[in-house]
Structure formats: structure tokens, C-alpha cells
Scaffold this active site. Structure first.
Site, PDB file in Angstrom:
ATOM      1  N   GLY A  12       0.804  -1.388  -0.134  1.00 29.37           N
ATOM      2  CA  GLY A  12       0.135  -0.108  -0.047  1.00 29.37           C
ATOM      3  C   GLY A  12       0.774   1.116   0.118  1.00 29.37           C
ATOM      4  N   SER A  13       1.977   1.198  -0.564  1.00 32.92           N
ATOM      5  CA  SER A  13       2.871   2.656  -0.677  1.00 32.92           C
ATOM      6  C   SER A  13       2.221   3.532  -1.407  1.00 32.92           C
ATOM      7  CB  SER A  13       4.382   2.300  -1.037  1.00 32.92           C
ATOM      8  OG  SER A  13       4.415   1.763  -2.201  1.00 32.92           O
ATOM      9  N   ASN A  14       1.520   3.110  -2.530  1.00 36.72           N
ATOM     10  CA  ASN A  14       0.814   4.092  -3.538  1.00 36.72           C
ATOM     11  C   ASN A  14      -0.505   4.558  -2.435  1.00 36.72           C
ATOM     12  OD1 ASN A  14       1.694   4.378  -6.366  1.00 36.72           O
ATOM     13  ND2 ASN A  14       2.159   2.301  -5.860  1.00 36.72           N
ATOM     14  N   ASN A 102      -7.158   1.989 -12.571  1.00 42.89           N
ATOM     15  CA  ASN A 102      -6.096   1.055 -12.033  1.00 42.89           C
ATOM     16  C   ASN A 102      -4.812   1.591 -12.521  1.00 42.89           C
ATOM     17  OD1 ASN A 102      -4.759  -1.428 -11.095  1.00 42.89           O
ATOM     18  ND2 ASN A 102      -4.700  -2.197 -13.055  1.00 42.89           N
ATOM     19  N   HIS A 104      -1.088   0.053 -13.471  1.00 42.00           N
ATOM     20  CA  HIS A 104      -0.441  -1.116 -13.849  1.00 42.00           C
ATOM     21  C   HIS A 104       0.991  -0.750 -13.901  1.00 42.00           C
ATOM     22  CE1 HIS A 104       0.309  -5.131 -15.303  1.00 42.00           C
ATOM     23  NE2 HIS A 104       1.183  -4.621 -16.097  1.00 42.00           N
TER      24      HIS A 104
END
Ligand code: GAR
Length: 191
Positions: A12-14, A102, A104
């Protein structure tokens, strides 16, 4: 207020970077973080940011309306996948047409599809001898990594790069661009 839910399966760093970006935003709020992994570190990050979070198993996602019910309860308007490894079920796709995006970690249409996530992608890029990689932000549809592309950014892959160093470069691009692209897309959808 436009409410966003982030779906994530891992570290979950993003997700954290996105939460930080929107922390004081007056129009857009990260209203929930949802994971299909009970022990995903992203849920700890949500707790630290005081953002409501929830876990739903794969079975729950795929065979019940619990997730949709939760999204309605939290008044979620828009969904961001940030390292979410399940296919988004049809009932959610139908409830959020053009409202799910999303990220990618490669330049689609190359290196996409089932099983292509995280380090698997960077290893494949390295093994293919690519000279560049990057990020693709796209709408989500019923097939993995096939929705319309919204944004791409590139980085160089040098001969001495490893899959780890490629991952690092790609993460830098993700942190730099993903929150801004989310903001642009959300604003264009809701104005
Ligand atoms: C990110 O690099 C994201 O692009 C990728 O998973 C990573 C999650 O990192 N997503 C996919 O591979 C989807 N196919 P994070 O949990 O530290 O944000």
C-alpha cells in the site's frame, strides 16, 4: 465531497501516497481503503491515516453483495485500484461505469494480464531485454489490464538494471503521477 475508495492487496505504498496527496483536499476525500487480504500492510497504513478500512475475502468479493453494500454505505463515488490483485467483479463494474481506474507497473499492452503484477512484471521486463518500462493508468473493465488507457509515463531500463531497480524507478513514477491523474479524472467525471 467526492468520496474515493482505494482497493489494495499488499503493502500500500501507493495508497499511502494518494492519502497524503488528498489529505487537505476540499473536494476529494479518500473515504475508505478496502483489501482482499486480511493481513495486508495497507490496512495498517489506513489505520495510521485514520481512514476507515475493511477486509473482504475473495469469496465475499465474488459471491456476495457485501462489498457493494459497504461502498453504498460509505457513499463511495469512485474507486482506485492500487496494487489490487483480484479481478473486479461484474456487480461492482456495473455499479461504477467509468468510475474505476487501475495503475499497472509497465507499459501496457505489454506485460499485462493475469498473474502480471508487482515484481512478476519487472522480472518479465528484465528477461525480455526491454530498454524502457513505466506505468499505465487505465480504466478497469471485465478483462485484466485491458481498459482504455488514460496516462502512461516511461523510464529507461539500462542493461545493468535488475528487476529491483526497475521496480524502484517505476514506483517513483507511480508516486509522482498517480495522485495527480486521479485528481484530473475525478474532476472531469464529476464537473
Ligand atoms: C504497484 O507497483 C502497482 O503498480 C502494482 O502493484 C504495486 C503495488 O505496490 N499493481 C499491479 O501490478 C496490478 N497488476 P504498493 O502496494 O506498494 O502500492
Amino acid at each position: 465531497m467526492i468520496n474515493i475508495a482505494i482497493f489494495a492487496s499488499g503493502s500500500g505504498s501507493n495508497a499511502e501516497n494518494i492519502c497524503r496527496y488528498f489529505q487537505n483536499n476540499e473536494q476529494i476525500k479518500i473515504a475508505s481503503i478496502i483489501s482482499n487480504k486480511k493481513d495486508a500492510y495497507v490496512l495498517k497504513r489506513a489505520e495510521r491515516f485514520d481512514i476507515p478500512f475493511a477486509f473482504f475475502s475473495k469469496t465475499c468479493f465474488e459471491t456476495t453483495s457485501h462489498v457493494i453494500d459497504y461502498l453504498k454505505e460509505k457513499k463511495i463515488d469512485f474507486i482506485v485500484l492500487a496494487g489490487f490483485l483480484l479481478k473486479v467483479p461484474d456487480n461492482i463494474l456495473q455499479a461504477y461505469p467509468d468510475m474505476i481506474i487501475n495503475i499497472h507497473p509497465a507499459l501496457l499492452p505489454k506485460f499485462g494480464g493475469k498473474g502480471m503484477y508487482g515484481d512478476n512484471v519487472h522480472r518479465a521486463v528484465k528477461e525480455a531485454g526491454e530498454t524502457e518500462s513505466g506505468i499505465t493508468i487505465h480504466y478497469v473493465n471485465e478483462n485484466y489490464d485491458e481498459g482504455a488507457v488514460i496516462f502512461q509515463a516511461k523510464c529507461e531500463v539500462a542493461q545493468n538494471d535488475t528487476s529491483d531497480s526497475i521496480a524502484h524507478k517505476v514506483h517513483e513514477l507511480e508516486y509522482k503521477y498517480f495522485p495527480k491523474v486521479i485528481e484530473t479524472v475525478v474532476k472531469s467525471q464529476f464537473q
